[in-house]
Design a protein around this motif. Structure first.
Motif, short mmCIF file in Angstrom:
data_model
loop_
_atom_site.label_atom_id
_atom_site.label_comp_id
_atom_site.label_asym_id
_atom_site.label_seq_id
_atom_site.Cartn_x
_atom_site.Cartn_y
_atom_site.Cartn_z
N SER A 16 0.83 -1.21 0.00
CA SER A 16 0.00 0.00 0.00
C SER A 16 0.87 1.26 0.00
O SER A 16 2.00 1.24 0.50
CB SER A 16 -0.92 0.01 1.23
OG SER A 16 -1.75 -1.15 1.23
N ARG A 17 0.33 2.31 -0.55
CA ARG A 17 1.08 3.57 -0.62
C ARG A 17 1.08 4.31 0.72
O ARG A 17 2.09 4.83 1.16
CB ARG A 17 0.44 4.49 -1.67
CG ARG A 17 0.58 4.03 -3.11
CD ARG A 17 0.09 5.12 -4.05
NE ARG A 17 0.17 4.70 -5.45
CZ ARG A 17 -0.82 4.10 -6.10
NH1 ARG A 17 -1.96 3.83 -5.47
NH2 ARG A 17 -0.69 3.75 -7.36
N ASP A 18 -0.08 4.35 1.35
CA ASP A 18 -0.25 5.21 2.51
C ASP A 18 -0.82 4.45 3.71
O ASP A 18 -1.39 5.06 4.61
CB ASP A 18 -1.18 6.37 2.17
CG ASP A 18 -2.49 5.89 1.54
OD1 ASP A 18 -2.76 4.67 1.58
OD2 ASP A 18 -3.23 6.72 1.01
N THR A 73 -4.32 2.64 0.74
CA THR A 73 -4.57 2.49 -0.70
C THR A 73 -3.57 1.55 -1.34
O THR A 73 -2.35 1.76 -1.21
CB THR A 73 -4.50 3.86 -1.41
OG1 THR A 73 -5.34 4.79 -0.73
CG2 THR A 73 -4.93 3.72 -2.85
N SER A 74 -4.04 0.53 -2.02
CA SER A 74 -3.14 -0.40 -2.70
C SER A 74 -2.41 0.29 -3.84
O SER A 74 -2.95 1.19 -4.49
CB SER A 74 -3.92 -1.60 -3.24
OG SER A 74 -4.50 -2.34 -2.19
N THR A 75 -1.18 -0.13 -4.08
CA THR A 75 -0.40 0.46 -5.17
C THR A 75 -0.93 0.04 -6.53
O THR A 75 -0.68 0.72 -7.53
CB THR A 75 1.07 0.04 -5.07
OG1 THR A 75 1.17 -1.39 -5.21
CG2 THR A 75 1.67 0.46 -3.74
#
Length: 290
Positions: free
Chosen positions: A222-224, A227-229
């Motif tokens: 995940s980015r944050d 949220t999935s990349t």
């Protein structure tokens, strides 16, 4: 019964005299032994990882056993596939080491086989099929297909009350066939291995219905932390059924995992490993192969 070659007989004697049978004690990675003279590699069929052991019919093999007479095989209840506590359900000590056509360099880990022996093989044989799971590697095969069974699994092929009599045979001819794995009430499960960190993640995959194995595992972080990349990163087979990813950047959970089995079926466990994941923790998905 066909006579053994000198090399096969020597390997058999080693297996029967060694404290750990034909499988290695406390295995933490796979090793390979050359086939005995007079044996030939199995013919490939539809899959790059498949052998004629996967075609569904009964095939001939030889069986030995190791460990405690009513145990699960290895002293640590593990093996070269990385599974833990194979003495407990759902494995319930019905386990086996497989030689290379069965172990498949680790990609056969978790595969299920029915085994049986009949009276012509030994008078204590019941002829009733029993199901075993490949959880370890057989390092000293004495035939083209060789199951080095737990004492429990070997004895299970006997008539009632004659388990010890069959185990005293040490080695028998038997038959086997590939069957679907069934883990009622269980979903595909992931064990994050000790030593995992944001730059190195190793995951044991287990309890897959159907083929019972995983031939490819991919991971998405995940980015944050939410949220999935959207980018699947192929994991590498570390050993047995343990898959790993090494990355120069820190990976952030939650993690999604994509599992492909030998038949080419794919499942996605979305965000199955949470953002606050820990090494040596078990994470159960809500998915299962049908």
């Amino acid at each position: 019964m066909a006579s053994f070659t000198i090399a096969a007989a020597t390997a058999l004697l080693f297996c029967l005299l060694a404290a750990d049978g034909c499988c290695a004690k406390n295995s933490n990675k796979t090793h390979h032994a050359p086939p005995s003279p007079g044996t030939s590699p199995p013919a490939p069929v539809s899959s790059a990882n498949a052998t004629d052991a996967d075609t569904g019919g009964w095939l001939d093999a030889r069986a030995t056993w190791y460990g405690a007479p009513t145990g699960a095989g290895p002293d640590d209840n593990g093996g070269a596939c990385g599974f833990k506590n194979v003495n407990l359900p759902p494995f319930s000590a019905m386990t086996s080491c497989g030689n290379e056509p069965l172990f498949k360099d680790g990609k056969g880990c978790g595969s299920c086989y029915q085994i049986r022996c009949v009276a012509q093989n030994h008078p204590a044989c019941s002829g009733v099929p029993e199901t075993v799971i490949i959880t370890d590697m057989n390092y000293f095969p004495v035939s083209r297909y060789h199951f080095d069974l737990s004492g429990t699994a070997f004895g299970a092929m006997a008539l009632p009350g004659r388990n010890d009599q069959l185990r005293h045979a040490g080695i028998i001819d038997m038959q086997f066939k590939r069957v679907p794995c069934l883990y009622p009430g269980l979903t595909v499960t992931f064990h994050v291995e000790d030593g995992s960190n944001p730059y190195y993640i190793a995951i044991l995959v287990e309890y897959e219905d159907g083929d019972g194995d995983a031939v490819q595992v991919d991971i998405m972080d995940s980015r944050d932390g939410m949220t999935s990349t959207g980018e699947w990163v192929p994991m590498k087979e570390s050993w047995g059924s343990i898959w790993r990813v090494d990355t120069p950047r820190a990976m952030q959970g939650p993690f999604s995992l994509r599992i492909t089995n030998e038949s080419g079926k794919t499942l996605v466990a979305d965000k199955v490993i949470p953002a606050d994941w820990k090494p040596n923790a078990i994470y159960r998905s809500v998915i299962q192969f049908n």
